[in-house]
Write a protein that holds these residues in place. Structure first.
Motif, mmCIF file in Angstrom:
data_model
loop_
_atom_site.group_PDB
_atom_site.id
_atom_site.type_symbol
_atom_site.label_atom_id
_atom_site.label_comp_id
_atom_site.label_asym_id
_atom_site.label_seq_id
_atom_site.Cartn_x
_atom_site.Cartn_y
_atom_site.Cartn_z
ATOM 1 N N THR A 35 0.696 -1.416 0.032
ATOM 2 C CA THR A 35 -0.060 -0.077 -0.007
ATOM 3 C C THR A 35 0.846 1.274 0.010
ATOM 4 N N VAL A 84 3.337 -7.687 -13.004
ATOM 5 C CA VAL A 84 2.926 -7.319 -11.732
ATOM 6 C C VAL A 84 2.075 -8.596 -11.324
ATOM 7 N N ASN A 116 0.195 -11.042 -8.680
ATOM 8 C CA ASN A 116 -0.829 -11.164 -7.460
ATOM 9 C C ASN A 116 -0.081 -12.367 -6.830
ATOM 10 N N VAL A 156 -6.532 -7.913 -6.049
ATOM 11 C CA VAL A 156 -6.035 -6.800 -5.760
ATOM 12 C C VAL A 156 -6.068 -5.732 -6.767
ATOM 13 N N VAL A 198 -4.130 -2.709 -8.710
ATOM 14 C CA VAL A 198 -2.508 -1.822 -8.678
ATOM 15 C C VAL A 198 -2.663 -0.846 -9.654
ATOM 16 N N SER A 241 -0.140 -0.992 -4.529
ATOM 17 C CA SER A 241 -1.382 -1.854 -4.568
ATOM 18 C C SER A 241 -2.393 -1.441 -3.527
ATOM 19 N N ASN A 242 -3.659 -1.800 -3.361
ATOM 20 C CA ASN A 242 -4.662 -1.721 -2.335
ATOM 21 C C ASN A 242 -4.262 -2.262 -1.230
ATOM 22 N N THR A 243 -3.424 -3.582 -1.352
ATOM 23 C CA THR A 243 -3.586 -4.540 -0.174
ATOM 24 C C THR A 243 -1.863 -4.609 0.256
ATOM 25 N N SER A 294 1.300 -7.560 -1.444
ATOM 26 C CA SER A 294 0.564 -8.190 -2.211
ATOM 27 C C SER A 294 1.023 -8.686 -3.659
ATOM 28 N N VAL A 295 1.889 -8.005 -4.263
ATOM 29 C CA VAL A 295 2.191 -8.187 -5.704
ATOM 30 C C VAL A 295 3.835 -8.045 -5.555
#
Length: 105
Positions: A14, A33, A35, A41, A43, A90-92, A95-96
């Motif tokens: 994030t 990229v 996941n 997710v 991105v 990423s929004n998590t 995660s990537v």
């Protein structure tokens, strides 16, 4: 003489991560990229010209569990000049994974 190079950033989350900073003129030939978690997710991949002016290569792209987004590849290439920065977010959390392949001139 041109030299092929690559850069790897793992567990991007994030906070925007600078996955590549150009120290000379380069051509991005591939940006993947992946996941790495069990949930989807979202991105973004951002190019900062001179480290300041931002433009999205990809904005808010969903990546399903186990999938990979090819942000740059095939016919699409991106030129980066000295001082340009490529960032991924990423929004998590964690995660990537990101792989950047480029040609340095």
């Amino acid at each position: 003489m041109a030299i092929f190079k690559s850069s790897v950033s793992s567990s991007v989350g994030t906070s925007a991560v600078q996955v590549l900073t150009a120290t000379k003129t380069i051509t991005l030939i591939g940006v993947s990229v992946a996941n790495i978690i069990e949930n989807p997710v979202v991105v973004s991949v951002v190019l900062k010209k001179g480290g300041t002016t931002s433009a999205h290569v990809v904005k808010g792209a969903p990546i399903s569990r186990g999938d990979t987004l090819i942000a740059v590849g095939a016919e699409q290439k991106v030129v980066m000049e000295t001082g340009d920065v490529l960032e991924v977010i990423s929004n998590t959390a964690s995660s990537v994974d990101v792989i950047v392949n480029y040609l340095e001139v």
